[in-house]
Design a protein around this motif. Structure first.
Motif, PDB file in Angstrom:
ATOM      1  N   ASP A  21       0.828  -1.202   0.000  1.00  0.00           N
ATOM      2  CA  ASP A  21       0.000   0.000   0.000  1.00  0.00           C
ATOM      3  C   ASP A  21       0.866   1.258   0.000  1.00  0.00           C
ATOM      4  O   ASP A  21       1.996   1.255   0.508  1.00  0.00           O
ATOM      5  CB  ASP A  21      -0.891   0.047   1.253  1.00  0.00           C
ATOM      6  N   VAL A  22       0.288   2.333  -0.523  1.00  0.00           N
ATOM      7  CA  VAL A  22       0.923   3.637  -0.416  1.00  0.00           C
ATOM      8  C   VAL A  22      -0.153   4.712  -0.488  1.00  0.00           C
ATOM      9  O   VAL A  22      -1.163   4.558  -1.181  1.00  0.00           O
ATOM     10  CB  VAL A  22       1.978   3.846  -1.534  1.00  0.00           C
ATOM     11  N   THR A  23       0.040   5.781   0.260  1.00  0.00           N
ATOM     12  CA  THR A  23      -0.879   6.927   0.262  1.00  0.00           C
ATOM     13  C   THR A  23      -0.063   8.209   0.201  1.00  0.00           C
ATOM     14  O   THR A  23       0.896   8.373   0.975  1.00  0.00           O
ATOM     15  CB  THR A  23      -1.736   6.947   1.538  1.00  0.00           C
ATOM     16  N   LEU A  24      -0.406   9.108  -0.714  1.00  0.00           N
ATOM     17  CA  LEU A  24       0.314  10.370  -0.803  1.00  0.00           C
ATOM     18  C   LEU A  24      -0.483  11.377  -1.621  1.00  0.00           C
ATOM     19  O   LEU A  24      -1.414  11.006  -2.352  1.00  0.00           O
ATOM     20  CB  LEU A  24       1.688  10.187  -1.433  1.00  0.00           C
ATOM     21  N   ASP A  25      -0.121  12.647  -1.482  1.00  0.00           N
ATOM     22  CA  ASP A  25      -0.629  13.717  -2.334  1.00  0.00           C
ATOM     23  C   ASP A  25       0.429  14.015  -3.390  1.00  0.00           C
ATOM     24  O   ASP A  25       1.598  14.245  -3.069  1.00  0.00           O
ATOM     25  CB  ASP A  25      -0.907  14.981  -1.524  1.00  0.00           C
ATOM     26  N   ILE A  26       0.038  14.008  -4.652  1.00  0.00           N
ATOM     27  CA  ILE A  26       0.992  14.192  -5.749  1.00  0.00           C
ATOM     28  C   ILE A  26       0.435  15.190  -6.756  1.00  0.00           C
ATOM     29  O   ILE A  26      -0.778  15.240  -6.984  1.00  0.00           O
ATOM     30  CB  ILE A  26       1.300  12.833  -6.434  1.00  0.00           C
ATOM     31  N   LEU A  27       1.307  16.000  -7.339  1.00  0.00           N
ATOM     32  CA  LEU A  27       0.886  16.954  -8.360  1.00  0.00           C
ATOM     33  C   LEU A  27       0.699  16.221  -9.681  1.00  0.00           C
ATOM     34  O   LEU A  27       1.643  15.636 -10.222  1.00  0.00           O
ATOM     35  CB  LEU A  27       1.925  18.063  -8.531  1.00  0.00           C
ATOM     36  N   ASN A  28      -0.513  16.228 -10.201  1.00  0.00           N
ATOM     37  CA  ASN A  28      -0.829  15.624 -11.489  1.00  0.00           C
ATOM     38  C   ASN A  28      -1.358  16.690 -12.449  1.00  0.00           C
ATOM     39  O   ASN A  28      -1.585  17.840 -12.054  1.00  0.00           O
ATOM     40  CB  ASN A  28      -1.861  14.507 -11.327  1.00  0.00           C
ATOM     41  N   TYR A  29      -1.568  16.296 -13.697  1.00  0.00           N
ATOM     42  CA  TYR A  29      -2.025  17.228 -14.716  1.00  0.00           C
ATOM     43  C   TYR A  29      -3.223  16.635 -15.461  1.00  0.00           C
ATOM     44  O   TYR A  29      -3.225  15.452 -15.815  1.00  0.00           O
ATOM     45  CB  TYR A  29      -0.891  17.511 -15.709  1.00  0.00           C
ATOM     46  N   ARG A  30      -4.223  17.496 -15.703  1.00  0.00           N
ATOM     47  CA  ARG A  30      -5.387  17.078 -16.478  1.00  0.00           C
ATOM     48  C   ARG A  30      -5.023  17.027 -17.969  1.00  0.00           C
ATOM     49  O   ARG A  30      -3.953  17.469 -18.384  1.00  0.00           O
ATOM     50  CB  ARG A  30      -6.551  18.041 -16.252  1.00  0.00           C
ATOM     51  N   ALA A  31      -5.973  16.528 -18.738  1.00  0.00           N
ATOM     52  CA  ALA A  31      -5.734  16.398 -20.176  1.00  0.00           C
ATOM     53  C   ALA A  31      -5.461  17.748 -20.836  1.00  0.00           C
ATOM     54  O   ALA A  31      -4.721  17.829 -21.824  1.00  0.00           O
ATOM     55  CB  ALA A  31      -6.928  15.714 -20.846  1.00  0.00           C
ATOM     56  N   ASP A  32      -6.042  18.827 -20.294  1.00  0.00           N
ATOM     57  CA  ASP A  32      -5.839  20.154 -20.871  1.00  0.00           C
ATOM     58  C   ASP A  32      -4.586  20.850 -20.339  1.00  0.00           C
ATOM     59  O   ASP A  32      -4.336  22.023 -20.656  1.00  0.00           O
ATOM     60  CB  ASP A  32      -7.066  21.029 -20.652  1.00  0.00           C
ATOM     61  N   GLY A  33      -3.791  20.136 -19.515  1.00  0.00           N
ATOM     62  CA  GLY A  33      -2.552  20.701 -18.988  1.00  0.00           C
ATOM     63  C   GLY A  33      -2.688  21.377 -17.645  1.00  0.00           C
ATOM     64  O   GLY A  33      -1.677  21.805 -17.063  1.00  0.00           O
ATOM     65  N   GLU A  34      -3.894  21.486 -17.101  1.00  0.00           N
ATOM     66  CA  GLU A  34      -4.089  22.144 -15.806  1.00  0.00           C
ATOM     67  C   GLU A  34      -3.580  21.244 -14.679  1.00  0.00           C
ATOM     68  O   GLU A  34      -3.942  20.071 -14.584  1.00  0.00           O
ATOM     69  CB  GLU A  34      -5.567  22.438 -15.583  1.00  0.00           C
ATOM     70  N   PRO A  35      -2.721  21.792 -13.783  1.00  0.00           N
ATOM     71  CA  PRO A  35      -2.223  20.972 -12.669  1.00  0.00           C
ATOM     72  C   PRO A  35      -3.263  20.885 -11.548  1.00  0.00           C
ATOM     73  O   PRO A  35      -4.086  21.785 -11.370  1.00  0.00           O
ATOM     74  CB  PRO A  35      -0.986  21.742 -12.209  1.00  0.00           C
ATOM     75  N   PHE A  36      -3.229  19.790 -10.799  1.00  0.00           N
ATOM     76  CA  PHE A  36      -4.076  19.653  -9.619  1.00  0.00           C
ATOM     77  C   PHE A  36      -3.408  18.688  -8.650  1.00  0.00           C
ATOM     78  O   PHE A  36      -2.600  17.842  -9.047  1.00  0.00           O
ATOM     79  CB  PHE A  36      -5.473  19.154  -9.987  1.00  0.00           C
ATOM     80  N   THR A  37      -3.719  18.850  -7.366  1.00  0.00           N
ATOM     81  CA  THR A  37      -3.169  17.951  -6.354  1.00  0.00           C
ATOM     82  C   THR A  37      -4.090  16.753  -6.207  1.00  0.00           C
ATOM     83  O   THR A  37      -5.288  16.897  -5.978  1.00  0.00           O
ATOM     84  CB  THR A  37      -3.022  18.670  -5.004  1.00  0.00           C
ATOM     85  N   ASN A  38      -3.519  15.579  -6.335  1.00  0.00           N
ATOM     86  CA  ASN A  38      -4.271  14.332  -6.352  1.00  0.00           C
ATOM     87  C   ASN A  38      -3.926  13.525  -5.096  1.00  0.00           C
ATOM     88  O   ASN A  38      -2.758  13.194  -4.876  1.00  0.00           O
ATOM     89  CB  ASN A  38      -3.920  13.531  -7.608  1.00  0.00           C
ATOM     90  N   ARG A  39      -4.923  13.280  -4.241  1.00  0.00           N
ATOM     91  CA  ARG A  39      -4.729  12.400  -3.081  1.00  0.00           C
ATOM     92  C   ARG A  39      -4.945  10.973  -3.552  1.00  0.00           C
ATOM     93  O   ARG A  39      -6.038  10.599  -3.961  1.00  0.00           O
ATOM     94  CB  ARG A  39      -5.678  12.769  -1.951  1.00  0.00           C
ATOM     95  N   VAL A  40      -3.889  10.167  -3.502  1.00  0.00           N
ATOM     96  CA  VAL A  40      -3.880   8.839  -4.098  1.00  0.00           C
ATOM     97  C   VAL A  40      -3.686   7.780  -3.020  1.00  0.00           C
ATOM     98  O   VAL A  40      -2.786   7.896  -2.182  1.00  0.00           O
ATOM     99  CB  VAL A  40      -2.744   8.712  -5.144  1.00  0.00           C
TER     100      VAL A  40
END
Length: 331
Positions: free
Chosen positions: A77-96
């Motif tokens: 298992d792993v849990t973290l917040d990571i900076l990801n990017y949407r299809a249009d290039g907009e960044p967002f923080t993703n809790r995974v």
């Protein structure tokens, strides 16, 4: 947070679900739900078969990527917040949250990913969304293990068609989880989940997606309260048997009739039945078919409920009756 509270919150939080194949080269995606499509802007067809790294971008922290890669390679298992990017290039923080789904020898066969966008107000604290995701993971992991073990057992050549059915099965699970919220609102008057309401909603979804012009569908469903585990199993059973009727009963026929019944039995327990007036089962065909994902799943669910399944071959059509004993329905 207890499981009931977590599942209550699940219906209020947009949760993206991703499944990847741990045994295939580069751990490709085999399933994403609609919440993933909405959150990332990527369509299901655009991501299936790809590794999840396409969500990373220029400012994604390498240390976060290394943590993910290490957990996946070690099957943990792993849990973290990571900076990801949407299809249009907009960044967002993703809790995974990533968790392995293992076979009988504890080897990962799939990885479950549960994801939620983290907004600015949540970045400095765990927030309710994190608690919900963590508490929900165990329930989703357990239920998906039930489904995915059947996929793994039919062989790689049949897996693609099996995953086409995954969306319907996961929608059934989500409807069951959402029913916990309704049960919590009703309090002591309804100590369990209203199985009648849940089956009615799930069956309507199956009929909508699997039905076709000329095939008439009706249902007769009694209200009854059951625990979450029984609700999940009975609803998945209904979905498999009902979808099977729509898929196979009316080959080369222009019209037909399908009826679903869920009734209390006078001696206790319930009877779930699906009947059709279609072609009927071939004389020597087993039902359920142990060589298919759906057949294996039905057998597993019936066994888990200590239920009895009886297929009846009529002069025209088929009736499938499933009796579930009362002791499995205790709240």
């Amino acid at each position: 947070m207890d499981e009931g509270g977590a599942l209550d919150g699940f219906s209020r939080v947009r949760v993206a679900v991703v499944l990847t194949d741990a045994r295939a080269e580069d751990n490709p995606i085999v399933y994403v739900n609609s919440a993933f499509e909405q959150m990332t802007g990527y369509s299901r067809s655009a991501v299936v078969g790809r590794n999840c790294r396409f969500l990373q971008g220029e400012k994604t922290d390498k240390a976060d990527v290394d943590r993910l890669r290490s957990a996946l390679s070690e099957g943990r298992d792993v849990t973290l917040d990571i900076l990801n990017y949407r299809a249009d290039g907009e960044p967002f923080t993703n809790r995974v949250i990533i968790a392995p789904i293992c076979d009988a020898e504890s080897n990962p066969i799939y990885f479950l990913g549960i994801q939620k966008e983290v907004y600015a107000s949540e970045k400095e604290e765990s927030g309710p969304g994190s608690d919900i995701l963590m508490a929900l993971r165990g329930r989703v992991q357990e239920d998906l293990s039930l489904l995915l073990q059947q996929v793994s057992e039919v062989g790689e050549d049949r897996a693609p068609s099996a995953f086409e059915e995954m969306n319907r099965r996961i929608e059934c699970l989500q409807l069951a989880y959402e029913s916990v919220r309704l049960s919590d609102r009703q309090g002591a008057l309804h100590p369990g989940i209203d199985l009648g309401a849940l089956v009615s909603r799930a069956a309507a979804a199956v009929a909508h997606h699997e039905g076709r012009p000329g095939v008439r569908y009706v249902q007769s469903i009694d209200p009854m309260d059951v625990n979450l585990d029984a609700a999940v199993r009975v609803t998945l059973l209904m979905s498999e048997v009902l979808a099977n009727a729509f898929h196979h009963a009316f080959d080369r026929m222009d019209d037909g009739f399908v009826e679903l019944r869920l009734k209390r039995l006078a001696a206790g327990g319930l009877r779930l039945s699906v009947s059709d007036d279609g072609l009927g089962l071939p004389a020597n065909a087993p039902f359920p078919d142990p060589n298919t994902v759906g057949g294996r799943l039905v057998n597993t669910l019936v066994g888990g409920l200590d239920a009895t399944l009886t297929p009846v071959r009529g002069a025209a059509g088929t009736v499938v009756m499933i009796d579930v004993p009362v002791d499995m329905l205790e709240i």
